[in-house]
Design an enzyme around this catalytic site. Structure first.
Site, PDB file in Angstrom:
ATOM      1  N   GLU A 131       0.804  -1.210   0.000  1.00 33.28           N
ATOM      2  CA  GLU A 131       0.000   0.000   0.000  1.00 33.28           C
ATOM      3  C   GLU A 131       0.841   1.266   0.000  1.00 33.28           C
ATOM      4  OE1 GLU A 131      -3.686   0.053   0.434  1.00 33.28           O
ATOM      5  OE2 GLU A 131      -3.304  -1.940  -0.334  1.00 33.28           O
TER       6      GLU A 131
ATOM      7  N   ASP B 159      -8.960   7.386  -8.680  1.00 33.54           N
ATOM      8  CA  ASP B 159      -9.601   6.093  -8.909  1.00 33.54           C
ATOM      9  C   ASP B 159     -11.120   6.163  -8.861  1.00 33.54           C
ATOM     10  OD1 ASP B 159     -10.026   6.482  -6.226  1.00 33.54           O
ATOM     11  OD2 ASP B 159      -9.204   4.559  -5.575  1.00 33.54           O
TER      12      ASP B 159
ATOM     13  N   THR C 191      -8.335   9.184  -0.693  1.00 31.35           N
ATOM     14  CA  THR C 191      -7.874   7.955  -0.052  1.00 31.35           C
ATOM     15  C   THR C 191      -6.946   8.376   1.073  1.00 31.35           C
ATOM     16  OG1 THR C 191      -8.018   6.633  -2.072  1.00 31.35           O
ATOM     17  CG2 THR C 191      -6.531   5.846  -0.363  1.00 31.35           C
TER      18      THR C 191
END
Length: 285
Positions: free
Chosen positions: A69, A87, A92
């Site tokens: 990640e 995305d 995020t």
């Protein structure tokens, strides 16, 4: 590969998390049922060995996920992380990639505010509710990004991130793996899958991947061979990843999890050496 690119690869498969979807594969627990169990301390796994909830094993799991990640084993440095990786899921952020467009960021900030009213993020709750399900930054923007980074210095917010990670991802994954009779490696394989793909039951979510694996092999709890079943699960996960362009690098399966499985390291014991996205990592003990 930059951190942003790692996040893009990891996050594009995430499904909406608010629905308590059923894992409909034969013998599966419902996701809602697993979440209900997550409030209790998991018992020893049906398989022998140390459960992934052991503090040292859990630290290993966090470092393994962070290698994919965040291009780093230092997962605790990610509380302050936040960006829009393009995305379609808005921002995020945090240690597990909470997204403003998928509901888990909203639930995190709600939990944080319940524990500490008047925190730097509390005033953004109305905006987070409005953008949920979209990639919109309306009512958020640079001010929200800065507020997130400020909040990340607060141990209450750090604890809230830990708790939501466990409630939504870690505990449900480990509980299902326990029910399937899997050792620590299998528990981790489930956890990494649910982090990337979400807990739904469509073909490219965790439940759908598990269902596809069950068509090829039985779990240990069903009398099957654990290695055979985990290979089937990894095959199904890789197939799901390859349905989306952002997942065409499947190294977290091929040169990480499959390496441990081929070595017969079902207990996920260090030393561990692996690669994700071409970068090499080692956990010595």
């Amino acid at each position: 590969m930059t951190q942003s690119n790692h996040r893009r690869s990891a996050r594009l498969g995430r499904r909406t998390l608010l629905a308590a979807t059923a894992l409909t594969a034969a013998g599966a627990l419902s996701f809602a049922g697993v979440q209900a169990m997550a409030s209790t301390t998991p018992k020893a796994t049906a398989a022998s060995g140390v459960n992934l909830t052991d503090a040292h094993k859990k630290e290993i799991a966090m470092e393994l996920v962070s290698s994919a990640e965040n291009s780093s084993l230092d997962w605790k440095a990610q509380y302050k992380y936040i960006e829009d990786i393009g995305d379609g899921r808005g921002y995020t952020a945090g240690i597990i990639g909470f997204c403003s467009g998928t509901g888990d960021m909203l639930e995190l900030v709600q939990a944080y505010t319940a524990a500490e009213p008047g925190n730097p993020l509390a005033k953004y709750l109305p905006a987070l509710k409005k953008v949920n399900g979209t990639d919109s930054h309306a009512g958020l923007g640079t001010a929200f990004v800065n507020a997130w980074k400020t909040a990340a210095k607060d141990t209450v917010f750090q604890t809230a991130q830990d708790n939501e990670r466990d409630r939504v991802y870690f505990n449900p994954a480990v509980q299902q793996a326990e029910a399937d009779g899997l050792h620590a490696l299998g528990q981790f394989i489930y956890y990494d899958a649910i982090v990337m793909h979400g807990p739904g039951d469509d073909p490219t979510s965790f439940g759908g991947i598990r269902k596809a694996a069950l068509k090829k092999a039985k779990t240990p709890a069903q009398g099957g061979n654990e290695t055979t079943y985990l290979n089937a699960f990894l095959d199904a996960r890789k197939a799901a990843m390859l349905t989306e362009a952002a997942h065409d690098d499947t190294s977290r399966v091929d040169t990480e999890q499959r390496v441990f499985l081929k070595a017969g390291n079902l207990d996920l014991n260090p030393p561990l050496t692996w690669k994700t996205y071409g970068d090499s990592y080692t956990i010595k003990n």
